[in-house]
Design an enzyme around this catalytic site. Structure first.
Site, PDB file in Angstrom:
ATOM      1  N   HIS A 258       0.854  -1.185   0.000  1.00 11.21           N
ATOM      2  CA  HIS A 258       0.000   0.000   0.000  1.00 11.21           C
ATOM      3  C   HIS A 258       0.892   1.237   0.000  1.00 11.21           C
ATOM      4  CE1 HIS A 258      -3.895  -1.923   1.768  1.00 11.21           C
ATOM      5  NE2 HIS A 258      -3.326  -2.705   0.853  1.00 11.21           N
TER       6      HIS A 258
ATOM      7  N   GLU B 204       0.821   3.933   1.738  1.00  8.12           N
ATOM      8  CA  GLU B 204       1.231   4.398   3.060  1.00  8.12           C
ATOM      9  C   GLU B 204       2.450   3.626   3.567  1.00  8.12           C
ATOM     10  OE1 GLU B 204      -3.319   4.821   2.886  1.00  8.12           O
ATOM     11  OE2 GLU B 204      -1.809   3.418   2.164  1.00  8.12           O
TER      12      GLU B 204
ATOM     13  N   CYS C 262      -2.570   0.048   7.418  1.00 10.05           N
ATOM     14  CA  CYS C 262      -1.796   1.278   7.243  1.00 10.05           C
ATOM     15  C   CYS C 262      -1.946   2.204   8.442  1.00 10.05           C
ATOM     16  CB  CYS C 262      -2.196   1.963   5.945  1.00 10.05           C
ATOM     17  SG  CYS C 262      -1.745   0.986   4.485  1.00 10.05           S
TER      18      CYS C 262
ATOM     19  N   CYS D 254      -6.334   2.177   5.441  1.00  8.79           N
ATOM     20  CA  CYS D 254      -6.962   0.970   5.963  1.00  8.79           C
ATOM     21  C   CYS D 254      -6.414   0.697   7.368  1.00  8.79           C
ATOM     22  CB  CYS D 254      -6.682  -0.217   5.036  1.00  8.79           C
ATOM     23  SG  CYS D 254      -4.958  -0.756   5.037  1.00  8.79           S
TER      24      CYS D 254
END
Length: 152
Positions: free
Chosen positions: A53, A55, A86, A83
């Site tokens: 991801h 992040e 993260c 999410c």
């Protein structure tokens, strides 16, 4: 243009890179002392890694730049609300300010996760701001899924 809008524009540039690669278009920049020290976009499809991801990739890059895992004086700008995975990484890295472009509530499960993340940010005294360039941030996601539906 405000400072938050400037950095969110930079995060949107990262989201556009993801869009062009067929990745869910989420972009992130991390700022320390007024300077972008890390930038990333989703690479889940490219890497075949569910943890790629934006992040997490940006946090890893920022940790290399500062020479340690504590990002106490850093700010994270994300085009979409992080999410749970993260959010945990943001808290663990000690980032104290998170600026989010858009909230994405697709279903009740996502809504519950978003509330858990927000509560964790509050408990850990992470300053969180929503809605910076919201239309652009949600627009790129909507366009991505609209395009994806046409392809399938």
């Amino acid at each position: 243009m405000s400072t938050d809008e400037y950095y969110m524009q930079e995060a949107l540039k990262e989201a556009q890179k993801a869009f062009e690669k067929g990745e869910i278009p989420i972009g992130v920049v991390i700022v320390k002392d007024g300077e972008i020290i890390a930038r990333a976009h989703n690479l889940v499809e490219e890497t075949k890694d569910p943890t790629s991801h934006a992040e997490l990739l940006a946090i890893k890059e920022a940790a290399k730049v500062v020479g340690g895992w504590r990002l106490n004086f850093c700010e994270l700008y994300a085009t979409m609300e992080p999410c749970l995975m993260c959010s945990g990484a943001i808290i663990n890295s000690r980032i104290k300010k998170v600026v989010i472009g858009s909230r994405h509530i697709k279903n009740i499960n996502i809504d519950i996760q978003n509330e858990i993340s927000k509560e964790c940010f509050d408990v850990n005294k992470v300053d969180i701001k929503f809605g910076v360039l919201q239309e652009q941030c949600s627009g790129i996601i909507k366009q991505f899924f609209k395009t994806l539906r046409k392809i399938r």
